[in-house]
Design a protein around this motif. Sequence first.
Motif, mmCIF file in Angstrom:
data_model
loop_
_atom_site.group_PDB
_atom_site.id
_atom_site.type_symbol
_atom_site.label_atom_id
_atom_site.label_comp_id
_atom_site.label_asym_id
_atom_site.label_seq_id
_atom_site.Cartn_x
_atom_site.Cartn_y
_atom_site.Cartn_z
ATOM 1 N N ARG A 1 -108.316 -22.292 -14.538
ATOM 2 C CA ARG A 1 -107.908 -23.086 -13.381
ATOM 3 C C ARG A 1 -108.114 -22.290 -12.101
ATOM 4 N N PRO A 2 -108.723 -22.905 -11.092
ATOM 5 C CA PRO A 2 -108.938 -22.185 -9.837
ATOM 6 C C PRO A 2 -107.630 -21.978 -9.076
ATOM 7 N N VAL A 3 -107.601 -20.919 -8.292
ATOM 8 C CA VAL A 3 -106.474 -20.595 -7.427
ATOM 9 C C VAL A 3 -107.012 -20.571 -6.009
ATOM 10 N N TYR A 4 -106.208 -21.044 -5.060
ATOM 11 C CA TYR A 4 -106.658 -21.091 -3.669
ATOM 12 C C TYR A 4 -105.693 -20.326 -2.781
ATOM 13 N N CYS A 5 -106.255 -19.681 -1.761
ATOM 14 C CA CYS A 5 -105.417 -19.008 -0.773
ATOM 15 C C CYS A 5 -104.689 -20.065 0.052
ATOM 16 N N ARG A 6 -103.752 -19.640 0.868
ATOM 17 C CA ARG A 6 -102.935 -20.568 1.650
ATOM 18 C C ARG A 6 -103.789 -21.495 2.520
ATOM 19 N N GLU A 7 -104.816 -20.957 3.163
ATOM 20 C CA GLU A 7 -105.663 -21.758 4.042
ATOM 21 C C GLU A 7 -106.490 -22.779 3.249
ATOM 22 N N CYS A 8 -107.119 -22.354 2.164
ATOM 23 C CA CYS A 8 -107.969 -23.251 1.371
ATOM 24 C C CYS A 8 -107.146 -24.265 0.575
ATOM 25 N N PHE A 9 -105.908 -23.915 0.234
ATOM 26 C CA PHE A 9 -105.061 -24.826 -0.535
ATOM 27 C C PHE A 9 -104.854 -26.146 0.205
ATOM 28 N N GLN A 10 -104.798 -26.098 1.541
ATOM 29 C CA GLN A 10 -104.609 -27.314 2.329
ATOM 30 C C GLN A 10 -105.710 -28.337 2.055
ATOM 31 N N ASN A 11 -106.913 -27.877 1.735
ATOM 32 C CA ASN A 11 -108.035 -28.784 1.444
ATOM 33 C C ASN A 11 -107.948 -29.397 0.051
ATOM 34 N N HIS A 12 -107.084 -28.873 -0.806
ATOM 35 C CA HIS A 12 -107.010 -29.330 -2.199
ATOM 36 C C HIS A 12 -105.705 -30.048 -2.520
ATOM 37 N N LYS A 13 -104.813 -30.176 -1.542
ATOM 38 C CA LYS A 13 -103.549 -30.871 -1.792
ATOM 39 C C LYS A 13 -103.826 -32.342 -2.025
ATOM 40 N N PRO A 14 -103.129 -32.973 -2.987
ATOM 41 C CA PRO A 14 -103.308 -34.413 -3.203
ATOM 42 C C PRO A 14 -102.790 -35.189 -1.999
ATOM 43 N N ALA A 15 -103.332 -36.378 -1.799
ATOM 44 C CA ALA A 15 -102.892 -37.225 -0.692
ATOM 45 C C ALA A 15 -101.438 -37.601 -0.914
ATOM 46 N N PRO A 16 -100.636 -37.582 0.134
ATOM 47 C CA PRO A 16 -99.221 -37.934 -0.034
ATOM 48 C C PRO A 16 -99.056 -39.392 -0.422
ATOM 49 N N ARG A 17 -98.104 -39.645 -1.316
ATOM 50 C CA ARG A 17 -97.804 -41.015 -1.720
ATOM 51 C C ARG A 17 -96.824 -41.597 -0.728
#
Length: 113
Positions: free
Chosen positions: A31-47
């Motif tokens: 499973r990939p891991v993302y730094c704090r900055e890149c994680f923002q691009n991978h967060k699921p859309a809020p419900r």
Amino acid sequence: MSFDREREMFTATCGDCGNECQVPFKPKDDRPVYCRECFQNHKPAPRSGGRFGGRSGGYGGDRGSRFGRRDDRPREMFDAKCGDCGNDCQIPFKPKDDRPVYCRECFQNHKQN
């Protein structure tokens, strides 16, 4: 659980930018891991609707089907007579002879009690 001790951090390589970062869990190889900055691009859309699965206004709004998403077909409506005021109304289920049904206005009065 004690919050006095510091959380154990693990070193990982960001799956996007390749920078080294610290994460609060042990990374898995599959499973990939993302730094704090890149994680923002991978967060699921809020419900919408908060923590109750996207329901608007709690249990009173348009709940849809309890077995999944509601389809776009128009709902079949049935003619009925209100058990309180006696006015003709339409309801989204087939009425039973042994149970009263209420128009929209009278239903609100019964819902509050």
